[in-house]
Design a protein around this motif. Structure first.
Motif, PDB file in Angstrom:
ATOM      1  N   SER A   8       0.842  -1.186   0.000  1.00 49.71           N
ATOM      2  CA  SER A   8       0.000   0.000   0.000  1.00 49.71           C
ATOM      3  C   SER A   8       0.882   1.243   0.000  1.00 49.71           C
ATOM      4  O   SER A   8       2.031   1.211   0.418  1.00 49.71           O
ATOM      5  CB  SER A   8      -0.920  -0.006   1.203  1.00 49.71           C
ATOM      6  N   SER A   9       0.288   2.312  -0.445  1.00 48.33           N
ATOM      7  CA  SER A   9       1.090   3.489  -0.711  1.00 48.33           C
ATOM      8  C   SER A   9       1.603   4.149   0.559  1.00 48.33           C
ATOM      9  O   SER A   9       2.508   4.963   0.500  1.00 48.33           O
ATOM     10  CB  SER A   9       0.267   4.497  -1.503  1.00 48.33           C
ATOM     11  N   ASN A  10       1.038   3.799   1.675  1.00 47.12           N
ATOM     12  CA  ASN A  10       1.456   4.529   2.867  1.00 47.12           C
ATOM     13  C   ASN A  10       2.765   4.008   3.410  1.00 47.12           C
ATOM     14  O   ASN A  10       3.336   4.579   4.320  1.00 47.12           O
ATOM     15  CB  ASN A  10       0.377   4.411   3.940  1.00 47.12           C
ATOM     16  N   ARG A  11       3.254   2.929   2.833  1.00 43.52           N
ATOM     17  CA  ARG A  11       4.395   2.270   3.439  1.00 43.52           C
ATOM     18  C   ARG A  11       5.642   3.131   3.401  1.00 43.52           C
ATOM     19  O   ARG A  11       6.568   2.899   4.145  1.00 43.52           O
ATOM     20  CB  ARG A  11       4.682   0.960   2.684  1.00 43.52           C
ATOM     21  N   ARG A  12       5.692   4.075   2.466  1.00 44.87           N
ATOM     22  CA  ARG A  12       6.960   4.778   2.309  1.00 44.87           C
ATOM     23  C   ARG A  12       6.834   6.256   2.580  1.00 44.87           C
ATOM     24  O   ARG A  12       7.377   7.052   1.863  1.00 44.87           O
ATOM     25  CB  ARG A  12       7.489   4.569   0.873  1.00 44.87           C
ATOM     26  N   ALA A  13       6.126   6.631   3.599  1.00 48.20           N
ATOM     27  CA  ALA A  13       6.077   8.033   4.023  1.00 48.20           C
ATOM     28  C   ALA A  13       6.033   8.959   2.809  1.00 48.20           C
ATOM     29  O   ALA A  13       7.039   9.555   2.443  1.00 48.20           O
ATOM     30  CB  ALA A  13       7.275   8.373   4.893  1.00 48.20           C
ATOM     31  N   PRO A  14       4.898   9.085   2.176  1.00 44.41           N
ATOM     32  CA  PRO A  14       4.809   9.764   0.866  1.00 44.41           C
ATOM     33  C   PRO A  14       5.421  11.153   0.836  1.00 44.41           C
ATOM     34  O   PRO A  14       5.857  11.608  -0.210  1.00 44.41           O
ATOM     35  CB  PRO A  14       3.303   9.812   0.595  1.00 44.41           C
ATOM     36  N   VAL A  15       5.432  11.821   1.984  1.00 42.95           N
ATOM     37  CA  VAL A  15       6.023  13.157   1.967  1.00 42.95           C
ATOM     38  C   VAL A  15       7.504  13.068   1.643  1.00 42.95           C
ATOM     39  O   VAL A  15       8.022  13.786   0.796  1.00 42.95           O
ATOM     40  CB  VAL A  15       5.825  13.825   3.349  1.00 42.95           C
ATOM     41  N   VAL A  16       8.183  12.152   2.313  1.00 38.69           N
ATOM     42  CA  VAL A  16       9.616  12.026   2.097  1.00 38.69           C
ATOM     43  C   VAL A  16       9.909  11.562   0.682  1.00 38.69           C
ATOM     44  O   VAL A  16      10.802  12.075   0.018  1.00 38.69           O
ATOM     45  CB  VAL A  16      10.205  11.034   3.119  1.00 38.69           C
ATOM     46  N   GLU A  17       9.110  10.647   0.221  1.00 36.81           N
ATOM     47  CA  GLU A  17       9.384  10.104  -1.104  1.00 36.81           C
ATOM     48  C   GLU A  17       9.226  11.160  -2.174  1.00 36.81           C
ATOM     49  O   GLU A  17       9.988  11.223  -3.134  1.00 36.81           O
ATOM     50  CB  GLU A  17       8.443   8.922  -1.376  1.00 36.81           C
ATOM     51  N   GLU A  18       8.216  11.980  -1.994  1.00 38.19           N
ATOM     52  CA  GLU A  18       7.973  12.995  -3.018  1.00 38.19           C
ATOM     53  C   GLU A  18       9.122  13.976  -3.094  1.00 38.19           C
ATOM     54  O   GLU A  18       9.562  14.369  -4.171  1.00 38.19           O
ATOM     55  CB  GLU A  18       6.671  13.715  -2.667  1.00 38.19           C
ATOM     56  N   VAL A  19       9.622  14.356  -1.932  1.00 39.20           N
ATOM     57  CA  VAL A  19      10.735  15.295  -1.950  1.00 39.20           C
ATOM     58  C   VAL A  19      11.999  14.594  -2.413  1.00 39.20           C
ATOM     59  O   VAL A  19      12.848  15.193  -3.074  1.00 39.20           O
ATOM     60  CB  VAL A  19      10.937  15.912  -0.563  1.00 39.20           C
ATOM     61  N   ALA A  20      12.121  13.317  -2.093  1.00 40.94           N
ATOM     62  CA  ALA A  20      13.291  12.575  -2.549  1.00 40.94           C
ATOM     63  C   ALA A  20      13.323  12.519  -4.065  1.00 40.94           C
ATOM     64  O   ALA A  20      14.401  12.531  -4.673  1.00 40.94           O
ATOM     65  CB  ALA A  20      13.283  11.168  -1.964  1.00 40.94           C
ATOM     66  N   GLU A  21      12.155  12.506  -4.670  1.00 40.41           N
ATOM     67  CA  GLU A  21      12.112  12.520  -6.135  1.00 40.41           C
ATOM     68  C   GLU A  21      12.777  13.769  -6.677  1.00 40.41           C
ATOM     69  O   GLU A  21      13.576  13.725  -7.617  1.00 40.41           O
ATOM     70  CB  GLU A  21      10.649  12.489  -6.597  1.00 40.41           C
ATOM     71  N   ARG A  22      12.416  14.896  -6.056  1.00 43.01           N
ATOM     72  CA  ARG A  22      13.003  16.142  -6.526  1.00 43.01           C
ATOM     73  C   ARG A  22      14.498  16.171  -6.291  1.00 43.01           C
ATOM     74  O   ARG A  22      15.270  16.703  -7.092  1.00 43.01           O
ATOM     75  CB  ARG A  22      12.319  17.303  -5.824  1.00 43.01           C
ATOM     76  N   LEU A  23      14.892  15.590  -5.184  1.00 45.82           N
ATOM     77  CA  LEU A  23      16.324  15.570  -4.886  1.00 45.82           C
ATOM     78  C   LEU A  23      17.069  14.745  -5.914  1.00 45.82           C
ATOM     79  O   LEU A  23      18.193  15.067  -6.305  1.00 45.82           O
ATOM     80  CB  LEU A  23      16.522  14.994  -3.489  1.00 45.82           C
ATOM     81  N   ARG A  24      16.430  13.688  -6.370  1.00 45.61           N
ATOM     82  CA  ARG A  24      17.085  12.823  -7.345  1.00 45.61           C
ATOM     83  C   ARG A  24      17.428  13.562  -8.610  1.00 45.61           C
ATOM     84  O   ARG A  24      18.366  13.232  -9.316  1.00 45.61           O
ATOM     85  CB  ARG A  24      16.166  11.656  -7.684  1.00 45.61           C
ATOM     86  N   ASN A  25      16.609  14.566  -8.942  1.00 44.36           N
ATOM     87  CA  ASN A  25      16.871  15.285 -10.174  1.00 44.36           C
ATOM     88  C   ASN A  25      18.139  16.112 -10.079  1.00 44.36           C
ATOM     89  O   ASN A  25      18.767  16.400 -11.087  1.00 44.36           O
ATOM     90  CB  ASN A  25      15.690  16.206 -10.506  1.00 44.36           C
ATOM     91  N   PHE A  26      18.483  16.499  -8.882  1.00 43.58           N
ATOM     92  CA  PHE A  26      19.631  17.378  -8.762  1.00 43.58           C
ATOM     93  C   PHE A  26      20.914  16.633  -8.510  1.00 43.58           C
ATOM     94  O   PHE A  26      21.962  17.016  -9.015  1.00 43.58           O
ATOM     95  CB  PHE A  26      19.387  18.378  -7.618  1.00 43.58           C
TER      96      PHE A  26
END
Lengths: 163, 340
Positions: free
Chosen positions: A105-123
């Protein structure tokens, strides 16, 4: 899975090494383009910037770090040079982690952190193939190296700026 | 120079506007968060109103800061947190079209970049201090809402609902919230056989540990609470550093052709002087203390190039011996394979 208490190791070599690598690459650039005509400043800027990043990657530990590896790989791709690194199955790792994410389920990975981690990955270079915890380490090291490189360049510019 | 000043003034206005826009964006984001959660607690609305009333204070504080910094730095003062990029872009576009004189002004700006960032973050702290408590409460509520709503897609009100599964899940959610404060992993009621959530718990703690480490590195992260805000700060910082590298490389490109002739004249020891004055950790610190009055760095805010006396750098000690040898190689060899 008990959390191992390993200390996070993000040591960065001394500034001399950064400076040395940067000067080396600069002198190489100069030798390559002996004309140095004022025609294409933007080209030169790009080359210097590239040299800065690459010298930083080499100074920071060559292929020991994921981000430096990705940087060097990106550069060698642009130059069509032979890839000297051992290929890590990065893409497979990425797919696995996204699969896992989809299955549970989607809640397993603390969606807030994951979303920001996505942006971090771009940089952060090479961020596409890392999990969030590894990404944090790489980011920390990358930030340290970047700030070191900036200081070196700043000193160089200050030293060379005229009169 | 006059036109430079005028453009800088309009630049300052833009940055104030940018800052207002940023604040409004933050408010909108807050509102979105509130609307997404189906919780209608009045506390959140009060927080929003409190944020709204902060705008005037922000404006006043920014203007007071501008006056504080004085004329030389005022126009260069970046008040917007997201607008630092715009500032850099504006400066970059100006350098590309102007002559060398403007480069010095840019140098000033660059030197103050760190200062500005610190001051900008201090400003942020002023605002944040007032709302930090509210934000903490709000974020706690937000976290609760997220975990509980994501459990079954239900709102806070569903705690009182009858089904046994939901009560188990929500109690799990509540216990998860409490455990966010602790480091060790413990099997709670309803979680004993759930290895997945235990692993998940351990993983989240690892991530939070690393986030704390990042917090120490990135300056100004201490006062921002919550993972999202901190990560935003970190992203901002990385972006800033990258732009600085780009900017400095541009500067070098401008400086380089002029010094093409000088590069051969520059002695090895002069170059050593540039770099040994960096705060290198180790035994060579003592030599740095001697050389500092000769070669003040950007940390001191001004660079007195006339004070450079390369002949006095003979006090360089053993740690840089290898450096000396290597840099001599640099200048003596003419054929270096270009290695990327």
């Amino acid at each position: 899975m008990a959390s191992a208490n390993k200390t996070i190791n993000t040591d960065v070599p001394a500034k001399d090494i950064f400076a040395l690598h940067f000067l080396q690459s600069l002198s190489n650039l100069r030798i390559q383009n002996p004309l140095n005509s004022p025609e294409e400043t933007t080209d030169r800027v790009k080359k210097i910037k590239m040299a800065a990043y690459i010298s930083m990657a080499r100074a920071a530990g060559g292929t020991n770090r994921l981000w430096s590896r990705a940087l060097l790989r990106r550069a060698s791709k642009e130059n069509n040079k032979i890839n000297r690194f051992s290929r890590r199955k990065r893409k497979v790792t990425w797919q696995i982690s996204s699969e896992r994410r989809g299955r549970r389920s989607s809640n397993r990975r603390a969606p807030v952190v994951e979303e920001v981690a996505e942006r971090l990955r771009n940089f952060v270079p090479g961020g596409g193939g890392m999990e969030t915890s590894k990404l944090m380490e790489e980011t920390a090291h990358y930030i340290k190296c970047l700030s070191m490189q900036v200081k070196v360049m700043q000193c160089l510019v200050d030293g060379l700026s005229p009169k | 120079m006059l036109e430079g000043l005028v453009s800088q003034e309009s630049f300052m206005d833009m940055s104030v506007l940018e800052r207002l826009k940023w604040v409004q964006q933050q408010q909108q984001q807050l509102q979105q968060v509130v609307s997404q959660s189906s919780n209608n607690s009045p506390g959140l609305f009060q927080i929003l109103q409190f944020h709204g009333s902060n705008n005037d204070e922000l404006l006043q504080s920014t203007f007071s800061h501008v006056q504080m910094l004085g004329s030389g730095f005022g126009p260069n003062y970046n008040m917007g947190f997201g607008s630092q990029h715009e500032a850099m872009d504006g400066c970059i576009s100006r350098t590309s079209s102007c002559h060398m004189e403007s480069v010095d002004a840019m140098g000033f700006m660059l030197k103050n970049n760190e200062e500005n960032r610190v001051i900008a973050l201090k400003n942020k702290r002023k605002q944040e201090v007032k709302t930090s408590e509210e934000e903490k409460a709000e974020k706690k509520i937000k976290v609760e809402i997220e975990t509980e709503s994501s459990m079954k897609g239900k709102s806070n009100m569903s705690i009182t609902e009858a089904s046994s599964d939901t009560s188990k899940e929500t109690s799990k959610g509540a216990s998860e919230n409490q455990k966010l404060d602790y480091i060790h992993v413990r099997a709670r009621r309803g979680q004993a056989t759930d290895r997945h959530s235990l692993a998940e718990r351990a993983r989240r703690e690892k991530i939070s540990k690393k986030m704390k480490y990042l917090q120490d590195i990135v300056p100004g992260c201490n006062k921002v609470t919550g993972k999202a805000g901190m990560l935003d700060e970190i992203i901002n910082y990385v972006q800033c550093l990258q732009r600085q590298v780009e900017f400095l490389s541009m500067k070098l490109a401008v400086l380089n052709p002029e010094l093409e002739i000088n590069m051969e004249d520059v002695s090895v020891k002069q170059f050593q002087a540039y770099f040994t004055n960096l705060p290198v950790v180790g035994a060579s610190k003592q030599s740095i203390m001697v050389d500092v009055p000769l070669f003040p760095l950007d940390q001191q805010g001004s660079l007195d190039l006339s004070a450079i006396n390369p002949n006095q750098t003979t006090s360089i000690e053993a740690p840089s011996a290898s450096w000396e040898a290597q840099s001599q190689n640099l200048y003596n060899t003419s054929s270096f394979g270009f290695q990327y």
